[in-house]
Design an enzyme around this catalytic site. Structure first.
Site, short mmCIF file in Angstrom:
data_model
loop_
_atom_site.label_atom_id
_atom_site.label_comp_id
_atom_site.label_asym_id
_atom_site.label_seq_id
_atom_site.Cartn_x
_atom_site.Cartn_y
_atom_site.Cartn_z
N ARG A 1 0.84 -1.20 0.00
CA ARG A 1 0.00 0.00 0.00
C ARG A 1 0.87 1.24 0.00
NH1 ARG A 1 -2.68 1.22 4.50
NH2 ARG A 1 -3.93 2.75 3.42
N LYS B 1 2.12 -7.56 12.27
CA LYS B 1 1.59 -7.74 10.92
C LYS B 1 1.95 -9.13 10.38
CE LYS B 1 1.20 -5.41 6.51
NZ LYS B 1 0.96 -4.10 5.91
N ARG C 1 -0.79 3.68 13.25
CA ARG C 1 0.03 2.90 14.18
C ARG C 1 -0.58 2.99 15.57
NH1 ARG C 1 2.09 1.55 10.06
NH2 ARG C 1 4.23 1.86 9.35
C1 BTN Z 1 0.32 -3.86 2.25
O1 BTN Z 1 1.08 -2.90 2.05
O2 BTN Z 1 0.03 -4.21 3.39
C2 BTN Z 1 -0.24 -4.62 1.06
C3 BTN Z 1 0.69 -5.71 0.63
C4 BTN Z 1 0.15 -6.56 -0.51
C5 BTN Z 1 1.18 -7.55 -1.00
C6 BTN Z 1 0.63 -8.51 -2.02
S1 BTN Z 1 1.74 -9.84 -2.36
C7 BTN Z 1 0.75 -10.34 -3.71
C8 BTN Z 1 0.29 -9.07 -4.40
N1 BTN Z 1 1.27 -8.65 -5.39
C9 BTN Z 1 1.84 -7.49 -5.04
O3 BTN Z 1 2.73 -6.90 -5.69
N2 BTN Z 1 1.32 -7.04 -3.89
C10 BTN Z 1 0.30 -7.92 -3.38
#
Ligand code: BTN
Length: 264
Positions: free
Chosen positions: A63, A127, A262
């Site tokens: 994100r 997390k 947070r």
């Molecule tokens: C976050 O920042 O919490 C979201 C992370 C999402 C990661 C997943 S891994 C599979 C999919 N492909 C990516 O490039 N990102 C999502």
């Protein structure tokens, strides 16, 4: 280095209804990003119900433009799903995805799984996984690429780059840790079930389910907004899925987007 995912073992764990809803299931040794891959396929007109898994990602997306560190031995999975109507109908989809992932992890034995608004997957305030939903509009329909990353066995050397407390399934479940095939299949089963229901159930039902996993409700939190930092007590979600924060100045409504949260 861990062995790669066994496709037939994974398929054997899928529900018959899931198998019926899937158009493709691809497992790649390495991709830049499973979300990027499926966004490209979506623009080429590929059908919905397309699952893409990568053993590793070289440019995993998180994100707010962050990197999602993606070494081997974790789960990196995306689903392309198409919906009838305009993109506005996807409001609340990322919360619904959070519920699906939390349901999947609970089914695998993680009783204390929680969701941190808007859609981090947590265990004991650490997390465990993340969700990135990217959307697009086609002529008479819209689509979503739903990306899910779950830490299964994350090396400490990589974990040091993560800017918040984290954990992985091996730490949480030890010897009870499911195979990655079972993990992937359980996630896919729950995601497909949720996508099939999402258009009918509407936001109120999604929110009721989400609130059961809310793990910041009542906590003092610090919210980084684009132009200010807000501290206050998290008091759950409003009827639109926005986060409510109470402090001496009153109640603030925080919409998802470029926001980070947070626990203080
Ligand atoms: C976050 O920042 O919490 C979201 C992370 C999402 C990661 C997943 S891994 C599979 C999919 N492909 C990516 O490039 N990102 C999502």
């Amino acid at each position: 280095m861990r062995s790669s995912l066994d496709r037939s073992q994974l398929v054997a764990e899928l529900h018959p209804a899931t198998v019926q809803a899937l158009s493709q299931l691809e497992i790649h040794p390495q991709l830049d990003s499973t979300n990027h891959y499926l966004m490209t396929r979506a623009n080429e007109g590929m059908a919905g119900g397309f699952i893409c898994i990568a053993e590793q990602q070289t440019q995993g997306r998180g994100r707010r433009g962050k990197i999602w560190y993606s070494p081997a031995a974790n789960l990196y999975l995306s689903l392309l799903w198409r919906f009838n109507g305009r993109i506005e109908i996807l409001h609340g989809l990322s919360l619904a995805v959070g519920v699906a992932i939390a349901n999947a992890l609970r089914a695998l034995g993680i009783q204390e799984v929680g969701l941190k608004w808007p859609n981090d997957v947590w265990w004991q305030k650490r997390k465990l996984g993340g969700i990135l939903v990217e959307c697009g509009q086609a002529t008479n329909e819209c689509y979503a690429v739903i990306g899910v990353g779950i830490n299964v066995q994350l090396p400490v050397e990589i974990g040091q780059y993560i800017e918040q407390p984290w954990c992985d399934l091996h730490t949480v479940l030890g010897r009870q840790c499911p195979s990655r095939e079972r993990l992937a299949a359980t996630v896919i089963n729950q995601l497909i079930l949720m996508m099939q229901r999402f258009e009918q159930i509407g936001l109120p039902e999604v929110l009721t389910a989400w609130r059961r996993f809310d793990c910041v409700n009542g906590e003092t939190v610090v919210v980084h907004l684009p132009h200010k930092i807000l501290t206050g007590r998290a008091c759950g979600l409003d009827d639109h899925g926005a986060l409510l924060i109470e402090n001496a100045q009153g109640i603030h409504t925080i919409h998802a987007g470029e926001v980070s949260l947070r626990i203080a």
